[in-house]
Enzyme design. Sequence first.
Site, PDB file in Angstrom:
ATOM      1  N   ASP A 181       0.841  -1.190   0.000  1.00  0.00           N
ATOM      2  CA  ASP A 181       0.000   0.000   0.000  1.00  0.00           C
ATOM      3  C   ASP A 181       0.881   1.247   0.000  1.00  0.00           C
ATOM      4  OD1 ASP A 181      -2.147  -1.711   0.178  1.00  0.00           O
ATOM      5  OD2 ASP A 181      -2.400  -1.446   2.345  1.00  0.00           O
ATOM      6  N   GLN A 182       0.347   2.349  -0.507  1.00  0.00           N
ATOM      7  CA  GLN A 182       1.127   3.578  -0.637  1.00  0.00           C
ATOM      8  C   GLN A 182       1.779   3.994   0.673  1.00  0.00           C
ATOM      9  OE1 GLN A 182      -1.017   6.915  -2.264  1.00  0.00           O
ATOM     10  NE2 GLN A 182       0.678   8.334  -1.984  1.00  0.00           N
TER      11      GLN A 182
END
Length: 280
Positions: free
Chosen positions: A132-133
């Site tokens: 995930d970012q």
Amino acid sequence: MTSFHYTTRQPGETVEKLLREQWQGGKKSVHQMRMDKSVTNAEGEPVEWKEPLPEGTELIFGFNGVHSSYKPEPFDSLRVIWEDEHVLAVYKPAGLSVHPEHAPGTGTLMNEVMGYIESKGGTYAEHIHRLDQHTAGILLIAKHPLAKTMFDRMLEQNQIERYYTAELEGQLRKPRGTINMPIGKDRYHATRRRVSPSGQSAVTHFKVLERKPDTTLVEAQLETGRTHQIRVHFAHLGHPVVGDQLYGSETIARGPYKLVASKVAFTHPITSELTILETE
């Protein structure tokens, strides 16, 4: 040209058996390599695919015309954890996307990786898994199409062990355990996921590393790799990751939420060596 070297380990090995049986290379890639005669000996001469080779024969496996589409960018801040001819492991900072949403996007980890790969004379880089970012940590990247095929299969068959360190709100009661709860999309939120009986199977193993006054530090191991899996599972138990406001964290945390991909372990599909990679 993207390529790698291999030395036969026993008498009678053939290119055919290596690619189709031992490494189970993708049909498309293997067929193209055969048509291109891109497997050569140390002298650069094409090798017959079904010819038994003496032990210790040096082979060069080439991949003509393979190019990844990521636009190369400066890689001054890229942190390489480990690499060989087949795989690159890098540290992804929190807040940086793994790849662009749309080609030919820029400003992502894969843009920096492509800059690094091209500086070494390579043309190919594809991430094997995702983060995930706002999750930091180790990301594995294939350096040629055959490695991508093999590691994709290993990931699907749960042969790549992935460990995360997470700081959770509150006191997690159990010292260790397994969360086996399916995860699906949240119909009321475009990016959020939720535990759902109709979702995909999702399994997370965990153990407590440290108990703090208001939080619990855990190590979580993924058996499956669903979107936001660790975040969803612990939030469902009432212990969201510290700072993860998408999943109900009430802690005002500076910077990203407290989740790091801290360790990856696998048996290398080509060298057969046990490979364990950890963040410092």
